[in-house]
Design an enzyme around this catalytic site. Sequence first.
Site, PDB file in Angstrom:
ATOM      1  N   ARG A 169       0.700  -1.100  -0.021  1.00  0.00           N
ATOM      2  CA  ARG A 169      -0.120   0.056  -0.111  1.00  0.00           C
ATOM      3  C   ARG A 169       1.096   1.345  -0.027  1.00  0.00           C
ATOM      4  O   ARG A 169       0.432   2.354  -0.265  1.00  0.00           O
ATOM      5  CB  ARG A 169      -0.898   0.130   1.109  1.00  0.00           C
ATOM      6  CG  ARG A 169      -2.186  -0.889   0.984  1.00  0.00           C
ATOM      7  CD  ARG A 169      -3.213  -0.846   2.087  1.00  0.00           C
ATOM      8  NE  ARG A 169      -2.874  -1.295   3.246  1.00  0.00           N
ATOM      9  CZ  ARG A 169      -3.364  -0.847   4.438  1.00  0.00           C
ATOM     10  NH1 ARG A 169      -3.893   0.172   4.698  1.00  0.00           N
ATOM     11  NH2 ARG A 169      -2.997  -1.721   5.421  1.00  0.00           N
ATOM     12  N   ASP A 181       8.111  -2.022  10.739  1.00  0.00           N
ATOM     13  CA  ASP A 181       7.198  -0.948  10.463  1.00  0.00           C
ATOM     14  C   ASP A 181       6.363  -0.152  11.663  1.00  0.00           C
ATOM     15  O   ASP A 181       5.401   0.311  11.433  1.00  0.00           O
ATOM     16  CB  ASP A 181       6.422  -1.439   9.207  1.00  0.00           C
ATOM     17  CG  ASP A 181       5.489  -2.595   9.482  1.00  0.00           C
ATOM     18  OD1 ASP A 181       5.683  -3.262  10.559  1.00  0.00           O
ATOM     19  OD2 ASP A 181       4.494  -2.755   8.554  1.00  0.00           O
ATOM     20  N   ASN A 217       1.451   1.555   6.974  1.00  0.00           N
ATOM     21  CA  ASN A 217       1.030   0.736   5.821  1.00  0.00           C
ATOM     22  C   ASN A 217       0.882   1.537   4.464  1.00  0.00           C
ATOM     23  O   ASN A 217       0.653   0.973   3.256  1.00  0.00           O
ATOM     24  CB  ASN A 217      -0.095  -0.476   6.121  1.00  0.00           C
ATOM     25  CG  ASN A 217       0.083  -1.092   7.189  1.00  0.00           C
ATOM     26  OD1 ASN A 217       1.113  -2.163   6.921  1.00  0.00           O
ATOM     27  ND2 ASN A 217      -0.489  -1.218   8.170  1.00  0.00           N
ATOM     28  N   ARG A 227      39.362  49.528 -10.620  1.00  0.00           N
ATOM     29  CA  ARG A 227      38.186  49.611 -11.787  1.00  0.00           C
ATOM     30  C   ARG A 227      38.932  50.714 -12.588  1.00  0.00           C
ATOM     31  O   ARG A 227      39.728  51.527 -12.579  1.00  0.00           O
ATOM     32  CB  ARG A 227      37.240  49.818 -10.938  1.00  0.00           C
ATOM     33  CG  ARG A 227      37.191  51.374 -10.307  1.00  0.00           C
ATOM     34  CD  ARG A 227      35.499  51.877  -9.964  1.00  0.00           C
ATOM     35  NE  ARG A 227      35.697  53.092  -9.321  1.00  0.00           N
ATOM     36  CZ  ARG A 227      35.611  53.573  -8.254  1.00  0.00           C
ATOM     37  NH1 ARG A 227      35.168  52.744  -7.246  1.00  0.00           N
ATOM     38  NH2 ARG A 227      35.619  54.844  -7.835  1.00  0.00           N
TER      39      ARG A 227
END
Length: 458
Positions: free
Chosen positions: A15, A103, A225, A438
């Site tokens: 399931r 389980d 389940n 920069r």
Amino acid sequence: MTHNIVILAAGRGTRMKSQQPKVMHRLAGRGLLQHVLDAAAALKASRTVVVVGHGAATVEAAFGAPARVFVRQEPQLGTGHAVQQAVPALDHAADTTLILNGDVPLVTAATARALVEACGGKRLALLTMTPADPHGYGRIVRDGQRVLAIVEEKDATPAQRTIGEVYTGMMAAPTKALERWLAALKNDNAQREYYLTDIVAMAVADKVPVVGTPVADETEALGVNSPQQLADLERRLQRRRADALMTAGVRLADPSRLDVRGALRCGQDVEIDVGCVFEGDVDLGDGVTIGPYCVIRDCRIDAGARIEAFSHLEGASVGAGARVGPYARLRPGADLGEDVHVGNFVEIKNSTLAHGAKANHLAYVGDASVGAYVNYGAGSITANYDGANKHRTVIGADAHVGSNCVLVAPVTIGDGATIGAGSVVTYDAPAGQLTVARGKQVTIAGWKRPKKLKATGN
Ligand code: UD1
Ligand code: CA
């Protein structure tokens, strides 16, 4: 007294409708079987045997450890057949054998220990419950107080089906008698299976006392389940954890919106807003506040620190009084000192930020040592990776890194240095001075904007 533990984990779990073996599915971040193994470990059994079947190799690889033995049950012919497979691996000198299910994850060590004691090597001890809906469970057939048998739903008479007391799937049996009873099991029943539960009638016939003890909290006996049952157990477990935290004084904005998937330790006056997930080992010091929707894994957060909404922290340590987020990301090795500020969309990895350092907006700090009171500007990054290797960036105390800088590692910024906004810093910058790297700003005299060309017909 010594005992064995047998954990049944061979079933398919149809399931769940999953490719994964059922006991691999995660509850509070750990596999179902891991929860049972942890409860079992607290009992110090002389042998722990896990019966695997469906997805055996996967389960063995995921949960293998020297302290346990796996036996395979192929094909799966029922719970009695499953325990039969474990018999050769048992410690036959251990007088009691406890049977758990892979389980049924929320069984506590205390309940398991009580079953072992109820057996005491001479009685058959069954853990029972009386659920609202007993459908599908084996019924406990009693004569007065005396347990006579367990009858499976599919084999039960209509009268037996009205019995509310059922078998949880957990029992403890005298080892020698268990081995004898298992050898005598037959599969002449509705499911053509070897039922472990048939040993109850055998014990009665052998005049071995059978004790049925109701479980104190039915959550301990609930099995997984289906995805629905998995989610239901997750909520129950999380609620337990939330209650324990609140009992210890932690203020949770909503106990139903908290997920603790590991160990969360909290000092006094900790506040946790909704939707937070804690994983692994997390320590929160006194007075820490966690804003909504944070994910925090394996971190230590010291007293008075505030983690604002939507921050993601992993493997980090945050000093007392620090402020992190909203929308901050601390990756492994982020080590923030006291009163550090890390703001929105700032990522920090494998770096130390000393006392009072600030990186408040849109920045990346990787493989860096950032000194005390450094101000690390919006949009600045450490270019720590040259495509092959990672290099370190060192920023001295009280340095100011302007916005939108790239610090190309390895590079060192001296104490008190200032780096002009937009700099790409490839050489070390001296202490106490302004470094700018920069293009210079120029103004083009007499420059005119291009004009829009006239449309040429059609
Ligand atoms: C079993 C009990 C039933 C009890 C219920 C509690 C039997 C015959 N019945 O029912 O009385 O009320 O548990 O949930 O024992 N397993 C194997 N190998 C097998 C069959 C099962 O390892 O061949 C494992 C499963 O993976 C699971 C456990 O045994 O962990 C229980 O199996 P399951 O099919 O869920 O139990 P039921 O037969 O429904
Ligand atoms: Ca079941």
